[in-house]
Scaffold this motif. Sequence first.
Motif, short mmCIF file in Angstrom:
data_model
loop_
_atom_site.label_atom_id
_atom_site.label_comp_id
_atom_site.label_asym_id
_atom_site.label_seq_id
_atom_site.Cartn_x
_atom_site.Cartn_y
_atom_site.Cartn_z
N LEU A 46 -43.53 -38.99 14.42
CA LEU A 46 -42.46 -39.53 13.58
C LEU A 46 -42.50 -38.97 12.17
CD1 LEU A 46 -42.45 -43.24 14.79
CD2 LEU A 46 -40.65 -41.54 15.15
N MET A 47 -43.68 -38.64 11.68
CA MET A 47 -43.79 -38.02 10.36
C MET A 47 -43.21 -36.61 10.37
SD MET A 47 -47.55 -39.49 9.28
CE MET A 47 -47.77 -38.46 7.83
N VAL A 48 -43.44 -35.86 11.45
CA VAL A 48 -42.81 -34.54 11.60
C VAL A 48 -41.30 -34.69 11.62
CG1 VAL A 48 -42.50 -32.57 13.15
CG2 VAL A 48 -44.79 -33.51 12.79
N LEU A 49 -40.82 -35.65 12.39
CA LEU A 49 -39.38 -35.91 12.49
C LEU A 49 -38.83 -36.35 11.13
CD1 LEU A 49 -37.26 -36.11 14.92
CD2 LEU A 49 -37.56 -38.59 14.66
N ALA A 314 -37.90 -32.08 16.34
CA ALA A 314 -37.40 -32.37 15.00
C ALA A 314 -36.21 -31.49 14.65
CB ALA A 314 -38.52 -32.19 13.97
N GLU A 315 -36.23 -30.23 15.11
CA GLU A 315 -35.09 -29.33 14.88
C GLU A 315 -33.85 -29.82 15.64
OE1 GLU A 315 -34.64 -26.92 12.78
OE2 GLU A 315 -36.68 -27.22 12.02
N THR A 316 -34.06 -30.28 16.85
CA THR A 316 -32.95 -30.84 17.63
C THR A 316 -32.39 -32.07 16.92
OG1 THR A 316 -33.93 -30.07 19.70
CG2 THR A 316 -32.27 -31.80 19.86
N PHE A 317 -33.27 -32.88 16.39
CA PHE A 317 -32.85 -34.07 15.67
C PHE A 317 -32.07 -33.69 14.42
CE2 PHE A 317 -33.59 -37.60 12.68
CZ PHE A 317 -33.12 -38.65 13.44
N ALA A 318 -32.53 -32.67 13.71
CA ALA A 318 -31.83 -32.21 12.51
C ALA A 318 -30.41 -31.76 12.84
CB ALA A 318 -32.61 -31.08 11.84
N GLN A 319 -30.24 -31.14 14.01
CA GLN A 319 -28.90 -30.74 14.44
C GLN A 319 -28.02 -31.96 14.65
OE1 GLN A 319 -27.49 -27.47 14.94
NE2 GLN A 319 -25.73 -28.86 14.88
N SER A 320 -28.59 -33.02 15.19
CA SER A 320 -27.81 -34.24 15.39
C SER A 320 -27.42 -34.87 14.05
CB SER A 320 -28.59 -35.25 16.23
OG SER A 320 -29.65 -35.85 15.50
N VAL A 321 -28.28 -34.72 13.05
CA VAL A 321 -27.95 -35.21 11.71
C VAL A 321 -26.78 -34.42 11.14
CG1 VAL A 321 -28.80 -35.53 9.35
CG2 VAL A 321 -30.32 -35.96 11.29
N ARG A 322 -26.83 -33.10 11.28
CA ARG A 322 -25.73 -32.26 10.79
C ARG A 322 -24.43 -32.60 11.50
NH1 ARG A 322 -29.89 -28.39 11.07
NH2 ARG A 322 -29.11 -27.49 13.01
N ASP A 323 -24.50 -32.77 12.81
CA ASP A 323 -23.29 -33.08 13.58
C ASP A 323 -22.69 -34.41 13.12
OD1 ASP A 323 -23.68 -30.78 15.03
OD2 ASP A 323 -24.59 -31.79 16.77
N ALA A 324 -23.54 -35.39 12.89
CA ALA A 324 -23.05 -36.71 12.49
C ALA A 324 -22.40 -36.67 11.12
CB ALA A 324 -24.20 -37.72 12.50
#
Length: 361
Positions: A46-49, A314-324
């Motif tokens: 979670l810290m990496v994320l 974490a990179e996949t998660f960052a993409q979801s942040v950008r999309d949102a």
Amino acid sequence: MCVMVAETLLPSASPVRFVAEDGTPAGRHGAYAEPPESLLKEAYRLMVLGRRFDVQATALTKQGRLAVYPSSAGQEACQVAAALVLNEHDWLFPTYRDSVALVARGLKPGEVLTLLRGDAHCGYNPAETRVAPQCTPLATQTLHAAGLAHAMQRRGEDGVALALIGDGATSEGDFHEALNFAAVFKAPAVFFVQNNRYAISVPFEKQSAAAALAYKGIGYGMRSEQVDGNDAVAVLAVLGDAVKHAREGRGPVLVEAHTYRIDSHTNADDATRYREAGEVERWREADPLKRLETYLKGREALQENEIEQFKADAETFAQSVRDALNAEPELDPMSLFDHVYAEPTRQLEAQRAMVHAELEA
């Protein structure tokens, strides 16, 4: 007897620590038990994320997708631990700087950043998530946490309220009122101070003459503790114990974490005006993420392939942040009137009708 009671409230003489800056074991943790490796590994993930989320959110401010973003870089151990020590029935009361704690709690990034984008006051349902709206005024959420903890206590609920606050908030009257109320009524609350050394540009030594902010709880008859806020192992151990103490009906706890805000107060701040570069670099060397990674690898509890997988996730998660955040919000001007009163007044209905007529014109 009074002396004996006071001694049980005192924090450790120096911050509790399990792991040194270089990732090697440190034996300054007294009677605190080390959390299980499975929990430490989840904290690392979670810290990496959280760090990747923080970098992405900071970039979105430069792209105009967020109005402001207060980075919590360097405070990931505190942010993640605050979420992990709570169960689904507990409540979290965050500040504007605690977005990573909300992400660790499982909230969607688009909902977490709604407030900072300026779309609405809160992007999630507090009743469903058991996460209060991110608080911008200093220390006001401490009173909310104390009151809700007392309410859960009166209802016979097995819940704890954890309030995240900064060092600057401890100078506010609301903070002291909340501690006094919680201590008097033995409310199941934990007040977690992330002392990152600066209240915007005001350094800690110009805020308080106390040896440590943890000592402020003693005057209210509250158990207090201080911990190395960049040592995730120690923060999980101390916070977990504090939540257990509160849940068992033994009263509230004040915990101070000694940490550091690596980035500026927000993207609108220039920290070079009040901090030396050398100071920031010294704290970078105490990086909580690198410290935990080294410690887990030294115990053969974390492998390189797992680290790479966490980074990829974490990179996949960052993409979801950008999309949102790149999706245009669906705005409804009439929603301004939805939550003003439980039963709208005549004046509010008149205002609603006027705005509706202007929109229809």
